[in-house]
Write an enzyme that holds these catalytic residues in place. Sequence first.
Site, PDB file in Angstrom:
ATOM      1  N   GLU A 194       0.824  -1.216   0.000  1.00  0.00           N
ATOM      2  CA  GLU A 194       0.000   0.000   0.000  1.00  0.00           C
ATOM      3  C   GLU A 194       0.857   1.266   0.000  1.00  0.00           C
ATOM      4  OE1 GLU A 194      -2.217  -2.846  -0.300  1.00  0.00           O
ATOM      5  OE2 GLU A 194      -1.158  -2.955   1.605  1.00  0.00           O
ATOM      6  N   ASN A 278      -1.087  -7.707  -4.068  1.00  0.00           N
ATOM      7  CA  ASN A 278      -1.761  -6.831  -5.022  1.00  0.00           C
ATOM      8  C   ASN A 278      -0.780  -5.914  -5.743  1.00  0.00           C
ATOM      9  OD1 ASN A 278      -1.751  -5.626  -2.197  1.00  0.00           O
ATOM     10  ND2 ASN A 278      -2.124  -3.804  -3.425  1.00  0.00           N
ATOM     11  N   ASP A 320      -7.885  -5.628  -4.848  1.00  0.00           N
ATOM     12  CA  ASP A 320      -6.926  -5.895  -3.770  1.00  0.00           C
ATOM     13  C   ASP A 320      -7.022  -7.331  -3.264  1.00  0.00           C
ATOM     14  OD1 ASP A 320      -4.863  -5.259  -1.862  1.00  0.00           O
ATOM     15  OD2 ASP A 320      -6.406  -5.221  -0.331  1.00  0.00           O
TER      16      ASP A 320
END
Length: 598
Positions: A194, A278, A320
């Site tokens: 992230e 992801n 995700d």
Amino acid sequence: MRDLLLKLCVGTAAILAAGAAVASDELLRMSQNPKDWVMPTGNYANHRYSQLKQITSDNVAKLKVAWTFSTGVLRGHEGGPLVIGNVMYVHGPFPNPLYALDLDNDAKILWKYEPKQDPNVIPVMCCDTVNRGAAYGDGKIFLYQADTTLVALDAKSGQPVWSVKNGDPSKGETGTSAPMVIKDKVFVGISGGEFAVRGSLTAYDVKTGKQAWRAYSIGPDNEILIDPQKTTELGKPVGPDSSLKTWQGEQWKLGGSTTWGWYSYDPELNLIYYGSANPGTWNPSQRPGDNKWSMTIFARDVDTGVAKWVYQMTPHDEWDYDGVNEMILVDQTIGGTPRNLLVHFDRNGFAYTLDRGSGELLVAEKYDPVVNWATKIDMDKRSQTYGRPLVDPKFSTRQEDVNVTGICPAALGTKDQQPAAFSPDTGLFYVPTNHVCMDYEPFKVSYTAGQPYVGATLSMYPPRGENHMGNFIAWDARTGKIVWSNKEQFSVWSGALATAGNVVFYGTLEGYLKAVDAKTGNELYKFKTPSGIIGNVTTYEYAGKQYIAVLSGVGGWAGIGLAAGLTEPTAGLGAVGGYAGLRDFTTLGGQITVFSLP
């Protein structure tokens, strides 16, 4: 059905006969002693199964708390303890304390190691300050700290032997996964997708800490350690620049695909298996293409790191659906043919059964009926889309600033990292799952080092018309069918344990340790611990008695609202609102609870 444990035993004998006495030989031998729990995954095959059978489906209702121990830390307690002889090693979340407890002396603290870490690492830890456990090998305990320091401690004294930095927290790189010791190497991944962290798996020498090799998930062939002609996907060579061709420009440099899950190992094939996460950003319109090799199962040679085969489960991920969940290695018969299998319960809601030697796809089915983002996995080998999910366009998130509703599963998947268990007695897999859907609105995002690189707003909730957010299921990987399913009010975020006593254990977010019949799923026992359970249940034998142990301490992605004091419904990447009701049942804590029969 041949049990893989028998195969591992044979493999151990062959290796020892060849004179290659390395750390994994010791671990293979030790993992076959059910009295101990010597690696985070139970064994190299990730079975999380114990041959201990003093506790059975007939007497498990008599379990009592034998003793408890506080870690002295709050927030999410994932992973579980190691038990080696008369010593239990217990870890905690940031700042990652590690305790050696003397089972001969009322769990007296033999030593404690607590690293001094910069608290600035906390804001760059996605989804709580968790740590999934320590590893043992070569007389050392290996701890992978939040700040990406891998430290080797003398198992007897707790004194550091060596340490090495695996990443840079100022760029969002953190360490949350449990190390794995194989042969003369210790393996660690990297967290921080992230924050646009580029995923990698790194092997270090167990004696010195010197880097042996590093394989990135995405990028040039020489950096992801792929042989264009020999590395295959679904039986075909991947070809040159297989990753670069699927990214626009240099977007791959911010492409995530981190490696924060679990690892498994087949000693006969000499392959390590794991998954990548992801791609970055969560806004798919900013990264057109399949984004290889995010969302991918890797099978790599342990000695060189070169990939033998790969399989991308969710090309051009739009939701995700990290692919980091554990790979479970079993030997079972499919269609009348004995096969060496790899079974993987992916975040995307599909359970995959593959041949672990070749990567051939054998079964791919939904393990929660509400999964709707794709109708199925194309299993027609003649099709141009063979092996790919057939995406329902209604649930695509490719259009910026458009809120797509009713996507199932939510971003935390039908199962996150909470590991399943396999019983060779029943031939079934026992899977903790999330029964959760979401709304997903992507937006344009720019990259700044050390800052979140997400680009989506999420809301999570139970499937429409339902009021529960979890199931604990038994799964037949040979047929791709649910055998039985137990509803849970909240997601089952605890790792499972199967035992020869016909009992399967797991924990709940409210804090219950539960025991169910392995064949029927009937609940046999439950006990509420002081805090929600996101740890993995383990078992061991000491002084002739079998014990069950579990960490409790609510947190993780599902419990991030409680762990970090968040209240905005879309905070915690959408989880806070979905799990707001958890506050009515539990609060923060941090302890290990150990159970036994009277």
